[in-house]
Design a protein around this motif. Structure first.
Motif, PDB file in Angstrom:
ATOM      1  N   THR A 161      -3.947 -12.372   1.090  1.00 23.85           N
ATOM      2  CA  THR A 161      -4.604 -11.370   1.934  1.00 23.85           C
ATOM      3  C   THR A 161      -5.528 -11.980   2.976  1.00 23.85           C
ATOM      4  N   GLU A 207       3.413 -10.116  -1.413  1.00 23.34           N
ATOM      5  CA  GLU A 207       2.933  -8.736  -1.243  1.00 23.34           C
ATOM      6  C   GLU A 207       3.662  -8.066  -0.077  1.00 23.34           C
ATOM      7  N   ASP A 208       4.181  -6.872  -0.337  1.00 24.22           N
ATOM      8  CA  ASP A 208       4.933  -6.158   0.695  1.00 24.22           C
ATOM      9  C   ASP A 208       4.099  -5.847   1.936  1.00 24.22           C
ATOM     10  N   HIS A 209       2.813  -5.510   1.729  1.00 23.38           N
ATOM     11  CA  HIS A 209       2.012  -5.095   2.894  1.00 23.38           C
ATOM     12  C   HIS A 209       1.747  -6.268   3.844  1.00 23.38           C
ATOM     13  N   ALA A 259       5.043  -6.723   5.685  1.00 28.01           N
ATOM     14  CA  ALA A 259       5.181  -5.622   6.648  1.00 28.01           C
ATOM     15  C   ALA A 259       4.334  -5.882   7.893  1.00 28.01           C
ATOM     16  N   ALA A 260       3.116  -6.423   7.686  1.00 22.98           N
ATOM     17  CA  ALA A 260       2.242  -6.728   8.830  1.00 22.98           C
ATOM     18  C   ALA A 260       2.865  -7.820   9.705  1.00 22.98           C
ATOM     19  N   SER A 308       9.074  -1.814  -0.058  1.00 21.20           N
ATOM     20  CA  SER A 308       8.326  -0.570   0.123  1.00 21.20           C
ATOM     21  C   SER A 308       8.790   0.102   1.412  1.00 21.20           C
ATOM     22  N   ASP A 359       7.058   0.999   3.833  1.00 25.97           N
ATOM     23  CA  ASP A 359       6.360   0.341   4.938  1.00 25.97           C
ATOM     24  C   ASP A 359       7.119  -0.897   5.415  1.00 25.97           C
ATOM     25  N   LEU A 360       7.730  -1.586   4.453  1.00 28.68           N
ATOM     26  CA  LEU A 360       8.413  -2.842   4.767  1.00 28.68           C
ATOM     27  C   LEU A 360       9.823  -2.614   5.323  1.00 28.68           C
TER      28      LEU A 360
END
Length: 446
Positions: free
Chosen positions: A269, A310-312, A315-316, A354, A356-357
């Motif tokens: 992160t 991590e998917d988020h 995705a970012a 996800s 989002d991804l």
């Protein structure tokens, strides 16, 4: 065992050390969990605790502030109970105390009240805490500086109006001076406070920039403390997102290169705000997106897609790549040449990704501009029909004007693959296929 009701009268005992010990015991009970904190409130402890607080010695004041902090941290309802019993006025008086430990304890309590929501934060502001907190960050004691900066951060985060109150008290200049402080925990809080101010509006972000935080803040991206890195990148992100002018200022200060280095030097992160910074900068204009490309921003974003779990975060990275590649064929070519399109497509098709991804829009952004034939051909065998439309559309634009590309398209099996696509008669996809087929003699197509 009825301990709370036994401790309550001891808060008014004639012996000061008994009073302090009783307050400390109540604070430690309330600190444990929500139910015990509620028991302290229901036991009518707070009015007793605040009774004649201003006349008490520093040890009792610290213990009383600890109780308020322990109760207020659990929920907005418990924090509201503290406000209703008139504790804020007492805490603000403690902020003016001669003893730094009392100021620190009061700052902790105010922070735990303000962090819940804008109404509680406004109550802290209305009690007159902000100017005194700004004085606290100028005190020599590091622990007091840290917690006062953290409280200002929690007040600023809820709304532009609350952030403006902190700005009006002159906080920005003092916070900006502390970016180079050697204490890592203090730097974390200072960067967080400036981020929470800058995030709300262009005007507030400009005020933060005017405090000459560049290029000083870029040194934080090389810090050995992961949270200093993350908060430094977050501050840059919150400034970059507002306008092309602010993003250009970051580019001119060498901010993009520093953010790219930061993404490459950390994991998880901590990378996220840096990834998003590149996306925001690239989104504003062709030139700013090209600045990210020239600074070699694409490879570390591709690495994030592969390395991160991590998917988020993935995705970012995908979102940022989409914003870099969406402007012109040249931009899309730079993204495609990094061989990232098959990775994006695999993530899009993965049922475990996800929502989002599953970034249809990201692929769409790049594909609508992409003229990089090897990258497009790498997708031909796996892409679903909705994505295929964009790929075939790009071939139909490039092939009529490029004889070398037409030859390659046949020898690599691209033309064969096009014939296998089941397109609706009369659809846009069928039109694209017809345009491509018309580039070749009929027997080659057969």
């Amino acid at each position: 065992s009825g301990v709370v009701s036994l401790l309550r009268p001891l808060l008014l005992d004639v012996v000061p050390t008994v009073q302090q010990s009783a307050a400390l015991a109540l604070g430690r009970l309330a600190d444990c969990n929500n139910d015990l904190a509620e028991a302290v409130v229901k036991g009518d402890i707070l009015p007793q605790l605040l009774c004649s607080l201003s006349e008490q010695n520093r040890f009792y004041k610290k213990a009383a502030a600890f109780v308020l902090r322990a109760v207020g941290k659990h929920s907005p309802q418990l924090a509201q109970a503290i406000v209703q019993c008139g504790a804020l006025e007492m805490l603000v008086i403690c902020l003016e105390d001669f003893d730094p430990g009392v100021k620190e304890a009061a700052s902790w309590a105010l922070m735990y009240i303000a962090r819940h929501n804008s109404e509680l934060s406004q109550a802290v502001v209305d009690a007159g805490a902000v100017p005194l907190l700004v004085l606290c960050i100028q005190e020599p004691e590091i622990a007091l500086k840290r917690i006062a900066a953290s409280t200002l951060s929690d007040i600023s985060k809820h709304s532009p109006e609350l952030a403006q109150t902190v700005v009006d008290a002159g906080a920005i200049a003092h916070l900006a001076q502390m970016i180079l402080n050697p204490d890592a925990k203090l730097k974390r809080q200072v960067l967080s406070a400036l981020s929470q101010i800058a995030k709300h509006s262009v005007d507030l972000a400009e005020l933060v920039v005017e405090a000459e935080i560049f290029p000083v803040v870029l040194t934080c991206l090389k810090d050995s403390d992961e949270y200093v890195k993350k908060n430094g990148a977050t501050l840059i992100r919150e400034i970059a997102k507002h306008t092309p002018e602010l993003s250009q200022l970051i580019v001119n200060a060498g901010g993009v290169a520093a953010v790219i280095d930061c993404i490459g030097s950390c994991r998880g992160t901590v990378r996220l705000p840096g990834i998003m910074t590149l996306g925001y900068v690239a989104a504003h204009s062709e030139n700013l997106s090209m600045a990210v490309i020239v600074s070699k921003g694409i490879p570390p974003l591709c690495v994030c897609l592969i390395e991160e779990h991590e998917d988020h975060i993935k995705a970012a990275a995908a979102w940022a790549l989409g914003l870099i590649g969406r402007h012109t064929p040249e931009h899309a070519h730079a993204v495609a040449a990094a061989n990232v399109l098959p990775t994006l497509l695999a993530m899009y098709l993965n049922t475990n990704s996800s929502e989002d991804l599953q970034m249809k829009a990201t692929l769409k952004n790049i594909l609508q501009k992409c003229t990089h034939l090897p990258a497009l051909e790498s997708l031909l065998h796996d892409a679903p029909l909705n994505i295929m439309k964009y790929i075939v559309g790009q071939f139909s634009k490039v092939l009529p004007h490029d004889s070398k590309a037409r030859r390659l398209f046949v020898t690599t099996g691209g033309l064969k693959k096009i014939q296998e696509i089941k397109a609706e008669p009369g659809s846009l996809l069928q039109e694209y296929i017809n345009t491509i087929n018309s580039c070749y003699p009929e027997e080659v197509v057969r």
